[in-house]
Design a protein around this motif. Structure first.
Motif, short mmCIF file in Angstrom:
data_model
loop_
_atom_site.label_atom_id
_atom_site.label_comp_id
_atom_site.label_asym_id
_atom_site.label_seq_id
_atom_site.Cartn_x
_atom_site.Cartn_y
_atom_site.Cartn_z
N UNK A 97 0.94 -1.32 -0.15
CA UNK A 97 -0.06 -0.03 0.08
C UNK A 97 0.91 1.11 -0.04
N UNK A 98 2.16 1.21 0.27
CA UNK A 98 3.06 2.29 0.48
C UNK A 98 3.49 2.77 -0.91
N UNK A 99 2.44 3.50 -1.57
CA UNK A 99 3.03 3.99 -3.17
C UNK A 99 2.69 5.42 -3.03
N UNK A 100 2.60 6.12 -2.15
CA UNK A 100 2.52 7.62 -2.26
C UNK A 100 3.78 8.32 -2.47
N UNK A 101 4.91 7.85 -1.72
CA UNK A 101 5.99 8.61 -2.10
C UNK A 101 6.68 8.44 -3.44
N UNK A 102 6.48 6.91 -3.96
CA UNK A 102 6.85 6.67 -5.22
C UNK A 102 5.80 6.21 -6.02
N UNK A 103 5.11 6.55 -6.86
CA UNK A 103 4.10 6.13 -7.46
C UNK A 103 4.43 4.97 -8.31
N UNK A 104 3.57 3.92 -8.69
CA UNK A 104 3.73 2.81 -9.39
C UNK A 104 2.98 3.02 -10.77
N UNK A 105 3.84 2.76 -11.91
CA UNK A 105 3.03 3.06 -13.41
C UNK A 105 2.49 1.53 -13.87
N UNK A 106 1.01 1.47 -13.25
CA UNK A 106 0.42 0.32 -13.28
C UNK A 106 -0.17 -0.04 -14.79
N UNK A 107 0.61 -1.03 -15.46
CA UNK A 107 0.54 -1.19 -16.79
C UNK A 107 -0.45 -2.55 -16.88
N UNK A 108 -0.21 -3.37 -15.68
CA UNK A 108 -0.98 -4.66 -15.49
C UNK A 108 -1.81 -4.41 -14.24
N UNK A 109 -2.67 -5.47 -13.89
CA UNK A 109 -3.51 -5.65 -13.14
C UNK A 109 -2.96 -5.34 -11.60
N UNK A 110 -3.34 -4.34 -10.85
CA UNK A 110 -2.40 -4.45 -9.70
C UNK A 110 -2.85 -5.68 -8.68
N UNK A 111 -4.27 -5.94 -8.65
CA UNK A 111 -4.67 -7.03 -7.62
C UNK A 111 -3.74 -8.18 -8.06
#
Lengths: 274, 167
Positions: A97-111
């Motif tokens: 869940x810690x994605x605030x500081x370094x956002x993730x580029x989700x090109x695939x389904x996160x779940x």
């Protein structure tokens, strides 16, 4: 001199000159910095000199989350307070869940990715060669080595785990590692760990292991055991650091076009380099 | 008119433990005229190369890579972990001066009992604080920071000013 026709990724406001930054990068070296410099000097410049940032890739986020759980697991074993699978999953949830500081580029389904990461960990806990009660000697320990007597900058780094005098590094990968090539492809890392360990403890490591958690349909754990660093490897490693220092001194930040560029996050910026 | 032909042959070879040694031989000869320079050069080159090759086989002193510079420096003094300080034997710590200072600062800033820190080192490593090597001291510092609510769960080697980096 590096010139960008356009800068699609805005750098953070710079308070130091390029010369100051390079001077600082010359004072110390880490395995990751050295590897990147050897892989592509322009990519190194984007990341470390210009300070440009890219969103984290899903694979990097998954690897980081898995690392945090393994760290918690190893710390708990060390302190003699083992964690339940539920406790470990809570750590994984928090890390994911810690994605605030370094956002993730989700090109695939996160779940889906989150499930993949947890399945990797479950597989590791089930198949790990390390007994749950076995006490490590160090867990994610930050160390440095003074290489000034070799005319080289200080080496810095973090060792994932030391167990029975063996240095252990965790990796997540999408492909099964080739045992015959691991020693070569990871030589910068293994030499770095060995030197750091020897300097910090005054002892020679009994071996180096890569524990690879492989993201297959049926996840698996591959442990690759390597011999302690040889003198020849140490010499090669020192030459690589020499090349790093000389490259920084020359401001040598040319790109290294090749097959590896296909998956490079700096592809567009690199095409604009002149 | 006499012609002076000068030639130097030098060879540098790598040795284990990032060492190297070199040997160089120079010679000056007088030749009657330039027409024989090529022939004389060839002869001299072979001669000098043979001389250097013969000498450079003597490797001389080679340090033991597992101990040289670790336990005793070239002057016969005890090691100082690269920080250039030596302490009196009754206050000798095995870790670096920076780590020692940082541990003491955490203790002072947080008004910790020194025995608590000593117990922590005993519990974690089975030895006293002063006996902790660099790696153990690093781990101990992380534990102390967590205990005092300043740990961040990720590695930040705060006892030095250098950039922290994952190896």
């Amino acid at each position: 001199m590096i010139a960008l026709a356009e800068a699609p990724t805005a750098p953070a406001p710079r308070t130091r000159s390029e010369n100051q930054i390079i001077s600082e990068l010359r004072e110390t070296v880490s395995a990751s910095r050295l590897s990147l410099f050897l892989q592509c000097r322009l990519k190194f410049w984007f990341r470390y000199v210009a300070g440009l940032k890219k969103p984290k890739t899903p694979a990097l986020h998954l690897g980081g989350s898995v690392h945090q759980v393994l760290r918690a697991w190893n710390m708990a074993r060390w302190k003699g307070t083992p964690m339940s699978l539920k406790d470990l999953y809570d750590v994984y949830q928090a890390a994911w869940g810690d994605q605030e500081e370094e956002p993730v580029s989700w090109d695939e389904d996160e779940d889906d990715q989150k499930k993949v990461g947890w399945r990797l960990l479950e597989t590791y806990f089930r198949e790990s060669s390390i007994a749950a009660y076995a006490r490590p000697e160090a867990v994610e320990v930050a160390v440095d080595a003074d290489l000034s007597r070799h005319g080289l900058p200080a080496l810095i780094g973090v060792i994932d785990l030391v167990h029975q005098n063996r240095i252990i590094d965790f990796k997540t990968s999408s492909q099964t590692p080739n045992p015959g090539k691991v020693a070569h492809t990871n030589e910068v890392q293994t030499c770095s760990y060995a030197l750091l360990y020897r300097e910090a403890t005054g002892k020679r490591e009994s071996g180096i292991e890569f524990h690879s958690l492989v993201k297959l349909k049926n996840p698996k754990v591959v442990i690759t055991a390597l011999e302690p660093m040889s003198e020849q490897q140490q010499t090669r490693f020192f030459h690589l650091i020499e090349a790093y220092v000389a490259g920084l001194d020359r401001r040598d930040f040319v790109p290294s076009p090749g097959l590896q560029c296909v998956a490079c996050e700096w592809f567009n910026e690199c095409r604009n380099w002149r | 008119m006499a012609v002076i032909l000068q030639m130097t042959y030098q060879k540098k070879l790598g040795l284990p433990n990032f060492s190297s040694h070199a040997c160089s031989v120079s010679v000056s000869v007088e030749i009657p005229d330039v027409s024989v320079a090529a022939q004389e050069s060839s002869k001299l080159y072979s001669l000098l190369q043979a001389a250097v090759d013969n000498e450079i086989q003597q490797v001389g002193y080679l340090p033991d890579a597992t101990s040289y510079g670790m336990h005793q420096n070239g002057n016969g003094h005890p090691p100082n972990n690269g920080n250039g300080q030596n302490r009196s034997s009754n206050d000798q710590w095995k870790c670096t001066e920076g780590q020692r200072g940082f541990i003491l600062r955490i203790v002072a800033d947080n008004q910790l009992d020194k025995n608590t820190v000593e117990d922590m080192a005993q519990q974690l490593f089975g030895i006293g604080v002063k006996e902790c090597d660099k790696m153990q001291a690093s781990q101990l510092i992380e534990e102390l920071l967590e205990k005092t609510g300043k740990g961040n769960g990720r590695r930040r080697p705060q006892w030095r000013s250098r950039e922290p980096a994952r190896a």
